[in-house]
Enzyme design. Structure first.
Site, PDB file in Angstrom:
ATOM      1  N   PRO A 146      25.332 -21.957  12.009  1.00 23.08           N
ATOM      2  CA  PRO A 146      24.212 -21.512  11.181  1.00 23.08           C
ATOM      3  C   PRO A 146      24.032 -20.000  11.149  1.00 23.08           C
ATOM      4  O   PRO A 146      24.222 -19.313  12.149  1.00 23.08           O
ATOM      5  CB  PRO A 146      22.995 -22.189  11.818  1.00 23.08           C
ATOM      6  CG  PRO A 146      23.401 -22.487  13.212  1.00 23.08           C
ATOM      7  CD  PRO A 146      24.875 -22.756  13.151  1.00 23.08           C
ATOM      8  N   ASN A 147      23.680 -19.543   9.974  1.00 25.62           N
ATOM      9  CA  ASN A 147      23.330 -18.156   9.676  1.00 25.62           C
ATOM     10  C   ASN A 147      24.509 -17.191   9.661  1.00 25.62           C
ATOM     11  O   ASN A 147      24.335 -16.027   9.303  1.00 25.62           O
ATOM     12  CB  ASN A 147      22.231 -17.649  10.619  1.00 25.62           C
ATOM     13  CG  ASN A 147      20.979 -18.475  10.503  1.00 25.62           C
ATOM     14  OD1 ASN A 147      20.494 -18.710   9.405  1.00 25.62           O
ATOM     15  ND2 ASN A 147      20.466 -18.944  11.631  1.00 25.62           N
ATOM     16  N   ARG A 195      22.312  -9.796   7.967  1.00 29.31           N
ATOM     17  CA  ARG A 195      21.388 -10.239   9.021  1.00 29.31           C
ATOM     18  C   ARG A 195      21.567  -9.401  10.284  1.00 29.31           C
ATOM     19  O   ARG A 195      22.649  -9.355  10.861  1.00 29.31           O
ATOM     20  CB  ARG A 195      21.680 -11.708   9.336  1.00 29.31           C
ATOM     21  CG  ARG A 195      20.872 -12.262  10.469  1.00 29.31           C
ATOM     22  CD  ARG A 195      21.290 -13.701  10.778  1.00 29.31           C
ATOM     23  NE  ARG A 195      20.614 -14.164  11.964  1.00 29.31           N
ATOM     24  CZ  ARG A 195      21.214 -14.762  12.977  1.00 29.31           C
ATOM     25  NH1 ARG A 195      22.501 -14.998  12.945  1.00 29.31           N
ATOM     26  NH2 ARG A 195      20.518 -15.151  14.022  1.00 29.31           N
ATOM     27  N   TYR A 252      24.808  -7.840  14.904  1.00 32.53           N
ATOM     28  CA  TYR A 252      26.015  -8.528  14.447  1.00 32.53           C
ATOM     29  C   TYR A 252      26.982  -7.638  13.680  1.00 32.53           C
ATOM     30  O   TYR A 252      28.071  -8.084  13.332  1.00 32.53           O
ATOM     31  CB  TYR A 252      25.618  -9.727  13.575  1.00 32.53           C
ATOM     32  CG  TYR A 252      24.770 -10.724  14.330  1.00 32.53           C
ATOM     33  CD1 TYR A 252      25.305 -11.493  15.350  1.00 32.53           C
ATOM     34  CD2 TYR A 252      23.420 -10.878  14.037  1.00 32.53           C
ATOM     35  CE1 TYR A 252      24.524 -12.394  16.049  1.00 32.53           C
ATOM     36  CE2 TYR A 252      22.632 -11.779  14.734  1.00 32.53           C
ATOM     37  CZ  TYR A 252      23.183 -12.529  15.742  1.00 32.53           C
ATOM     38  OH  TYR A 252      22.417 -13.419  16.442  1.00 32.53           O
ATOM     39  N   ASN A 285      32.378 -20.611  16.687  1.00 37.61           N
ATOM     40  CA  ASN A 285      31.174 -19.805  16.845  1.00 37.61           C
ATOM     41  C   ASN A 285      30.054 -20.683  16.309  1.00 37.61           C
ATOM     42  O   ASN A 285      29.804 -20.714  15.109  1.00 37.61           O
ATOM     43  CB  ASN A 285      31.264 -18.490  16.076  1.00 37.61           C
ATOM     44  CG  ASN A 285      30.033 -17.628  16.261  1.00 37.61           C
ATOM     45  OD1 ASN A 285      29.002 -18.087  16.745  1.00 37.61           O
ATOM     46  ND2 ASN A 285      30.142 -16.369  15.861  1.00 37.61           N
ATOM     47  N   ALA A 321      23.439 -20.501  16.904  1.00 39.76           N
ATOM     48  CA  ALA A 321      22.333 -21.006  17.726  1.00 39.76           C
ATOM     49  C   ALA A 321      22.590 -22.411  18.262  1.00 39.76           C
ATOM     50  O   ALA A 321      22.047 -22.780  19.315  1.00 39.76           O
ATOM     51  CB  ALA A 321      21.038 -20.977  16.926  1.00 39.76           C
ATOM     52  N   GLU A 329      35.287 -20.746  22.645  1.00 40.47           N
ATOM     53  CA  GLU A 329      33.945 -20.445  22.155  1.00 40.47           C
ATOM     54  C   GLU A 329      33.851 -18.940  21.901  1.00 40.47           C
ATOM     55  O   GLU A 329      34.264 -18.141  22.741  1.00 40.47           O
ATOM     56  CB  GLU A 329      32.928 -20.869  23.215  1.00 40.47           C
ATOM     57  CG  GLU A 329      31.508 -20.529  22.907  1.00 40.47           C
ATOM     58  CD  GLU A 329      30.558 -20.855  24.059  1.00 40.47           C
ATOM     59  OE1 GLU A 329      29.456 -20.298  24.051  1.00 40.47           O
ATOM     60  OE2 GLU A 329      30.914 -21.641  24.963  1.00 40.47           O
ATOM     61  N   HIS A 334      31.461 -15.555  20.314  1.00 40.37           N
ATOM     62  CA  HIS A 334      30.205 -14.944  19.865  1.00 40.37           C
ATOM     63  C   HIS A 334      30.476 -13.494  19.537  1.00 40.37           C
ATOM     64  O   HIS A 334      31.200 -12.806  20.269  1.00 40.37           O
ATOM     65  CB  HIS A 334      29.129 -15.028  20.950  1.00 40.37           C
ATOM     66  CG  HIS A 334      28.844 -16.427  21.366  1.00 40.37           C
ATOM     67  ND1 HIS A 334      28.079 -17.283  20.609  1.00 40.37           N
ATOM     68  CD2 HIS A 334      29.260 -17.133  22.448  1.00 40.37           C
ATOM     69  CE1 HIS A 334      28.031 -18.453  21.211  1.00 40.37           C
ATOM     70  NE2 HIS A 334      28.738 -18.392  22.323  1.00 40.37           N
ATOM     71  N   ARG A 347      21.155 -10.458  25.719  1.00 36.79           N
ATOM     72  CA  ARG A 347      20.120 -10.853  24.775  1.00 36.79           C
ATOM     73  C   ARG A 347      19.090 -11.763  25.444  1.00 36.79           C
ATOM     74  O   ARG A 347      19.010 -11.833  26.658  1.00 36.79           O
ATOM     75  CB  ARG A 347      20.787 -11.507  23.562  1.00 36.79           C
ATOM     76  CG  ARG A 347      21.746 -10.506  22.882  1.00 36.79           C
ATOM     77  CD  ARG A 347      22.353 -10.992  21.621  1.00 36.79           C
ATOM     78  NE  ARG A 347      21.303 -11.220  20.631  1.00 36.79           N
ATOM     79  CZ  ARG A 347      21.461 -12.002  19.585  1.00 36.79           C
ATOM     80  NH1 ARG A 347      22.609 -12.617  19.384  1.00 36.79           N
ATOM     81  NH2 ARG A 347      20.484 -12.177  18.722  1.00 36.79           N
TER      82      ARG A 347
END
Length: 149
Positions: free
Chosen positions: A10-11, A18, A23, A74, A77, A98, A100, A107
């Site tokens: 998502p996103n 964003r 990012y 990735n 969330a 995985e 990111h 964070r």
């Protein structure tokens, strides 16, 4: 040619717009192009997908079971919330990395837990778009070691 699925949650379709301070300014399309070039250099072919829907990610993981030798994911969330993604990755048994873009450990505390890490071969975070390239290199090495590349 060895196929790798690169799945995005998502996103991530909003990359470049964003929170660029977190990012960066690269778009998902530019990351896909970078991944295609990297994969070609490693003798890999990729299927690159993005969805905002958790169940669609699960379906893509299931599809990869029949069509791919490994996964780069990735999950955005969903990394921090989805037992369903954990179970899907575990069920298909493909080597998984995985990824990111940001360093999740710098964070919010809720981002420090991953449901995917226990079923992944490795985790790469904090290198921006290069995280994907590093994941492809790692996955290529894993597959070569296992004689599946």
């Amino acid at each position: 040619m060895t196929v790798i699925y690169i799945l995005n949650g998502p996103n991530l379709n909003l990359l470049g717009q964003r929170e660029p301070e977190v990012y960066g300014h690269d778009t998902l399309a530019s990351i896909e192009a970078m991944c295609r070039a990297k994969a070609k250099g490693l003798g890999l072919d990729i299927v690159f997908r993005q969805t905002n829907i958790e169940g669609e990610l699960v379906n893509h993981i299931h599809e990869a079971r029949e069509k791919a030798k490994g996964l780069v994911i990735n999950a955005g969330a969903y990394t921090h919330t989805s037992v369903a993604l954990h179970d899907a990755v575990k069920a298909v048994g493909l080597p998984t990395i995985e990824v990111h873009l940001s360093n999740v450990y710098k964070r919010e505390a809720f981002r420090h837990h991953s449901y995917l890490s226990p079923v992944a071969e490795g985790v790469i975070c904090g290198f921006g778009p290069q995280s994907y390239e590093l994941a492809l290199e790692g996955l290529a090495a894993i597959l070569k070691k296992k004689g599946k590349a």
